[in-house]
Design a protein around this motif. Structure first.
Motif, PDB file in Angstrom:
ATOM      1  N   UNK A 225       1.074  -1.267  -0.018  1.00 44.02           N
ATOM      2  CA  UNK A 225       0.008  -0.046   0.213  1.00 44.02           C
ATOM      3  C   UNK A 225       0.964   1.225  -0.052  1.00 44.02           C
ATOM      4  N   UNK A 226       0.974   2.004  -1.000  1.00 43.19           N
ATOM      5  CA  UNK A 226       1.719   3.248  -0.999  1.00 43.19           C
ATOM      6  C   UNK A 226       1.014   4.340  -1.017  1.00 43.19           C
ATOM      7  N   UNK A 253       1.746  -4.458   3.510  1.00 39.30           N
ATOM      8  CA  UNK A 253       3.046  -3.705   3.641  1.00 39.30           C
ATOM      9  C   UNK A 253       2.656  -2.201   3.427  1.00 39.30           C
ATOM     10  N   UNK A 254       3.197  -1.113   4.007  1.00 38.86           N
ATOM     11  CA  UNK A 254       2.898   0.185   3.838  1.00 38.86           C
ATOM     12  C   UNK A 254       4.144   0.849   3.349  1.00 38.86           C
ATOM     13  N   UNK A 255       4.135   1.744   2.214  1.00 40.16           N
ATOM     14  CA  UNK A 255       5.265   2.408   1.774  1.00 40.16           C
ATOM     15  C   UNK A 255       4.831   3.907   1.911  1.00 40.16           C
ATOM     16  N   UNK A 277       5.804  -3.566   9.323  1.00 47.74           N
ATOM     17  CA  UNK A 277       5.167  -3.475   8.155  1.00 47.74           C
ATOM     18  C   UNK A 277       5.136  -2.363   7.441  1.00 47.74           C
ATOM     19  N   UNK A 278       6.130  -1.288   7.393  1.00 48.49           N
ATOM     20  CA  UNK A 278       6.114  -0.179   6.715  1.00 48.49           C
ATOM     21  C   UNK A 278       7.595   0.283   6.545  1.00 48.49           C
ATOM     22  N   UNK A 279       7.450   1.396   5.553  1.00 50.32           N
ATOM     23  CA  UNK A 279       8.869   1.968   5.052  1.00 50.32           C
ATOM     24  C   UNK A 279       8.745   3.504   4.779  1.00 50.32           C
ATOM     25  N   UNK A 299      -2.836   2.151  -3.834  1.00 47.28           N
ATOM     26  CA  UNK A 299      -2.686   3.516  -3.805  1.00 47.28           C
ATOM     27  C   UNK A 299      -3.447   4.107  -2.598  1.00 47.28           C
ATOM     28  N   UNK A 300      -2.801   4.697  -1.662  1.00 48.13           N
ATOM     29  CA  UNK A 300      -3.472   5.520  -0.432  1.00 48.13           C
ATOM     30  C   UNK A 300      -3.831   6.812  -0.796  1.00 48.13           C
ATOM     31  N   UNK A 301      -4.691   7.441  -0.381  1.00 43.96           N
ATOM     32  CA  UNK A 301      -5.117   8.834  -0.237  1.00 43.96           C
ATOM     33  C   UNK A 301      -5.524   8.976   1.055  1.00 43.96           C
TER      34      UNK A 301
END
Length: 398
Positions: A225-226, A253-255, A277-279, A299-301
């Motif tokens: 998820x970016x 995983x969150x980016x 779980x994230x970067x 994609x994340x908003x």
């Protein structure tokens, strides 16, 4: 047709990708003469200058720092820019007459510049309403409602709407907001003219996507998820961090890729919490950012839940261009989430509702992302290509 575009955005090349560059390039490619008036901040140590390149003219106007600076300089700089632009136009563009004056918000302080060009050249004025100010500043607690400064900015906002022949709004909700809060504005003056781009097809193989992930130490066997773009207070990033912390689904995983006023605070959170779980990555070049997006899955908003104005972030277009499903966490007033769901390319939740967010994370992970992604690309091609914006504007002058 001679076109002049006034913007607070820094534009150095019309060949760069972006919602304004793509539109101006379209005008150029259709045979129109394009002049861009753009600020160059004092930190860059460049004087006001005029140049012709890539088939357009660019007038860079020296201003105070108006982006990524303290609120005092930003406020003074935003007010001063009207007189700086007007002085530069009188000096460098006295010889050229314009048929169309095109401009975007922010800022709302271009009224004298627009009036000068309209009166001198009998030009048509078209506002691309990308930001509803000062209400957004009130929503974020940066301005006191009904205070003196708020009242002064309201007068400028109404003046800008009054002198605009057409106001292009980003979505139907934006049209309704303007009508509701500005009943003096004629309905005939308003239309939906959303953020648009000139799409590119990104065809990366699975091996190439794997290599991109490995380059940045991003897991190759998880769904990424970016969140990409500006990291500021309006984005409601506390809820994004809460989401990372609350997500236990090991497939996710969150980016976060970007920069802005909240980057340092977010980095501190990452340093303290060390999430597995994230970067977090700081801003990448546009080319590297596009490659990164192509290697992600969803994609994340995010938008702050306090907003009363219907924001419509342009980052949506980057996700749609990559055939990427979208998960939207916003206030209840924007219609971006409704549009995503109606076109079956993602889900919306209310910012702050973590249970709903976790349900949506799990739901989208169980969906066929290829189908959602195809719907996303279809939405882009149907609604958000630059030729649609160009036609709406050009048709006013035919």
């Amino acid at each position: 047709m001679n076109v002049i575009f006034l913007t607070l955005a820094s534009i150095n090349s019309v060949e760069q990708r972006g919602i304004y560059q793509d539109l101006l390039r379209k005008f150029r490619d259709e045979g129109h003469d394009v002049t861009i008036v753009t600020p160059v901040e004092r930190r860059q140590k460049v004087s006001t200058n005029f140049k012709q390149q890539e088939g357009v003219s660019i007038l860079q106007v020296k201003t105070l720092n108006i982006q990524k600076t303290n609120i005092v300089e930003k406020g003074i700089g935003t007010l001063a820019i009207e007189f700086q632009f007007l002085s530069a136009i009188k000096k460098y563009l006295a010889h050229k007459k314009f048929d169309l004056v095109l401009y975007s918000t922010p800022p709302i302080t271009f009224a004298k510049v627009i009036e000068f060009i309209k009166k001198r050249d009998n030009a048509y004025s078209y506002l691309l309403l990308k930001d509803i100010f000062p209400q957004n500043a009130v929503d974020m607690g940066m301005l006191k409602k009904e205070g003196f400064i708020h009242q002064q900015f309201l007068k400028k906002e109404k003046k800008l709407y009054q002198i605009s022949d057409t106001i292009g709004c980003m979505s139907p909700a934006n049209v309704n907001f303007v009508i509701t809060h500005n009943p003096e504005v004629s309905l005939q003056k308003l239309e939906v003219n959303p953020n648009t781009i000139e799409p590119i097809n990104f065809n990366y193989s699975n091996d190439e996507k794997k290599a991109i992930r490995e380059k940045y130490n991003i897991p190759v066997n998880r769904k990424v998820f970016v969140y990409g773009g500006n990291l500021g207070k309006p984005q409601g990033l506390d809820f994004l961090l809460e989401t990372i912390e609350a997500t236990t689904n090991e497939e996710a995983f969150f980016l976060i890729v970007g920069d802005g006023t909240e980057f340092v605070r977010i980095k501190e959170w990452f340093d303290i919490n060390q999430p597995k779980n994230a970067k977090l990555l700081q801003r990448l070049s546009k080319e590297d950012y596009d490659k990164m997006l192509a290697a992600c899955d969803i994609g994340l908003i995010f938008l702050d839940k306090r907003f009363l104005i219907p924001n419509f972030p342009s980052r949506l277009l980057s996700y749609l261009e990559m055939k990427m499903p979208v998960l939207v966490a916003t206030d209840p007033n924007t219609d971006i989430g409704d549009i995503v769901e109606e076109n079956r390319c993602g889900y919306k939740v209310l910012s702050g509702n973590q249970k709903s967010m976790q349900d949506s994370v799990n739901k989208i992970l169980n969906e066929d992302l290829i189908v959602l992604g195809s719907n996303a690309k279809k939405l882009l091609l149907d609604k958000y290509t630059v030729d649609k914006s160009y036609f709406l504007i050009y048709s006013k002058l035919k």
